[in-house]
Scaffold this active site. Sequence first.
Site, PDB file in Angstrom:
ATOM      1  N   ASP A  97      30.996  12.317  69.246  1.00  0.00           N
ATOM      2  CA  ASP A  97      30.419  13.537  69.789  1.00  0.00           C
ATOM      3  C   ASP A  97      28.918  13.301  69.903  1.00  0.00           C
ATOM      4  O   ASP A  97      28.299  12.774  68.979  1.00  0.00           O
ATOM      5  CB  ASP A  97      30.695  14.707  68.842  1.00  0.00           C
ATOM      6  N   ASP A 198      28.171  17.234  74.130  1.00  0.00           N
ATOM      7  CA  ASP A 198      28.116  18.656  73.815  1.00  0.00           C
ATOM      8  C   ASP A 198      27.237  19.412  74.820  1.00  0.00           C
ATOM      9  O   ASP A 198      26.088  19.005  75.057  1.00  0.00           O
ATOM     10  CB  ASP A 198      27.522  18.782  72.406  1.00  0.00           C
ATOM     11  N   GLU A 254      31.098  18.307  77.968  1.00  0.00           N
ATOM     12  CA  GLU A 254      31.486  19.703  77.749  1.00  0.00           C
ATOM     13  C   GLU A 254      30.576  20.569  78.610  1.00  0.00           C
ATOM     14  O   GLU A 254      29.353  20.480  78.493  1.00  0.00           O
ATOM     15  CB  GLU A 254      31.320  20.080  76.274  1.00  0.00           C
ATOM     16  N   HIS A 327      38.097  22.528  68.578  1.00  0.00           N
ATOM     17  CA  HIS A 327      37.552  23.168  67.384  1.00  0.00           C
ATOM     18  C   HIS A 327      36.840  24.488  67.683  1.00  0.00           C
ATOM     19  O   HIS A 327      36.404  25.168  66.758  1.00  0.00           O
ATOM     20  CB  HIS A 327      36.583  22.197  66.702  1.00  0.00           C
ATOM     21  N   ASP A 328      36.683  24.833  68.955  1.00  0.00           N
ATOM     22  CA  ASP A 328      36.037  26.099  69.327  1.00  0.00           C
ATOM     23  C   ASP A 328      37.041  27.135  69.824  1.00  0.00           C
ATOM     24  O   ASP A 328      36.649  28.244  70.201  1.00  0.00           O
ATOM     25  CB  ASP A 328      35.025  25.874  70.468  1.00  0.00           C
TER      26      ASP A 328
HETATM   27  C1  NOJ Z   1      29.753  23.278  71.651  1.00  0.00           C
HETATM   28  C2  NOJ Z   1      30.440  22.825  70.399  1.00  0.00           C
HETATM   29  O1  NOJ Z   1      31.745  22.455  70.715  1.00  0.00           O
HETATM   30  C3  NOJ Z   1      30.351  23.970  69.424  1.00  0.00           C
HETATM   31  O2  NOJ Z   1      31.162  23.785  68.295  1.00  0.00           O
HETATM   32  C4  NOJ Z   1      28.902  24.162  69.054  1.00  0.00           C
HETATM   33  O3  NOJ Z   1      28.773  25.303  68.255  1.00  0.00           O
HETATM   34  C5  NOJ Z   1      28.025  24.310  70.294  1.00  0.00           C
HETATM   35  N1  NOJ Z   1      28.358  23.436  71.369  1.00  0.00           N
HETATM   36  C6  NOJ Z   1      26.593  24.046  69.940  1.00  0.00           C
HETATM   37  O4  NOJ Z   1      26.422  22.685  69.672  1.00  0.00           O
END
Ligand code: NOJ
Length: 559
Positions: A97, A198, A254, A327-328
């Site tokens: 990541d 990210d 992402e 994970h989000d």
């Molecule tokens: C996306 C990540 O997947 C998330 O977990 C994070 O809180 C935010 N970006 C900030 O880095």
Amino acid sequence: MNNWWKESVVYQIYPRSFHDSNGDGIGDLRGITQKLDYLKDLGIDVIWLSPVYQSPNDDNGYDISDYQAIMEDFGTMEDFDEMLAEAHKRGLKIMMDLVINHTSDEHQWFVEARASKDNPYRDYYIWKKGKDEKPPTNWGAAFGGSAWQYDETTEEYYLHIFSKKQPDLNWENPRLRKEVYEMMTYWLDKGVNGFRMDVINFISKDERYPDGEINATGYGDGSPYYMNGPRIHEFLQEMNREVLANYDTITVGEMPGATVEDARLYTGNTREELNMVFHFEHVDIGNGELGKWTPKQWKLTTLKKIFSKWQEGLKEEGWNSLYWSNHDQPRAISRFGNDCEAYRVLSGKMLATCLHMLKGTPYIYQGEEIGMTNVAFDSITDYRDIETLQAYEDLVNESLVSHDEMMKGIHQRSRDNARTPMQWTNEVHGGFTTGEPWIKVNENYKEINAEKVLQDPDSIFYYYKKLIQLRKENPIIVYGEYELLLEDDEQIYAYTRSWEQEKLLVVCNFTDKRPVFRLPAHIRCNQKQLMIANYLTDEEEDIHTIKLKPYEARVYLLK
Ligand code: NOJ
């Protein structure tokens, strides 16, 4: 061109919650190394590791204080090197990541930057004067409050799109960009195989810094001025030239707010930017007035429209990534399937079929392959996620929603649904740790765990394993052209994939009802072969009309 990343299946590990080897209640690198055989058995090709770098953990590692050190909770650099070597020994690749839109406020760069206006690191971050005693713009931060934090030492504000402990980096500064590229090179030279980047489409800001439109939180929406910003393609092309082009990597960006048109530019064959992007369109469906915290019923036709648009839109240019969860996001079965006892496994297999037969690189989030579900803690104090806790405070304390309504939203959509520990066995804490886990284990671990699915040949684990195997054996699954069938049907998602003389027919029932599937007349079927199904199915059954069972999924190869 080498297309291994198109033919791969990626498995995401959230290290904090995967496997704890030393009993401190936190997952770690040695814990991962111990489970590599399990992943090899599943058949995946690439592991995406959520951040393992040094971090004060304001946002569980997405706030990095040293890009070239390992978080103490997770082990040492030697543990990392061992994990990487053991993964490679098994033919598994490691995708790191890469969080480079922001750092932690405890990163040395920021410590220097905030010390004085003339510090050489000042310009690594984004500093502005206030406007009439107020922040420079009205933008809200993703985790609540203003996106600007006032810093008393130098009497200026710094930008933080996420928490105030995650200051945004200033990509306009060529020195900063060079340091980031050197850091990426360090990891690639170590042998890692690529990066998940990210919120990478946030790195170029509109330098005019205008106010945004006020939304339900009372703050302005700054996203039009930092998503897919003016220099984003220039920066990614530079990164490609300086770093990625020198290695054989897998890259995925992402990208909240990215459209198919954007994705064609980010991933187009001759663009030299990234391999693929994570878009958010399907995971944002059913968001209500206060976004995900007030969810509404979603429609299958909406989901089909989104997937079909992306399948069509990237058919010649670019490449899709395929995911239900990470994970989000909440657990896929609870969000898109049905987590009641009768349908949990069936709907999990159906969702896996639907996703893995699409064109693109599939991502499996840890625990998905054993059928894990959302969690519903009674008390807000059992939650750990900064976003969830902050939203509770902002919305409930400001009386925008009631406590009960908010808890309902949290149970459905909190990020902690995906962050409860991986359930390995039916022993205490699901075999995740011998200590006290940093977040409670889902109570259903006795019923849902890896040990159990590994003993049952009909389990969801072996179903995933078979889907992955089919992909390896049938180029049609990787390269076949997509066509949506029954566009207006609210219960069945059916599509075909075509490649040379063959066609795949994929039929998925997204409901607990028994809808009838009718094969459209233009699809010819002289010969058929059942490739996979989640019910026992008579291979000879006529497929022109199929009375589907609840959450049934079938895939046929037609000739
Ligand atoms: C996306 C990540 O997947 C998330 O977990 C994070 O809180 C935010 N970006 C900030 O880095």
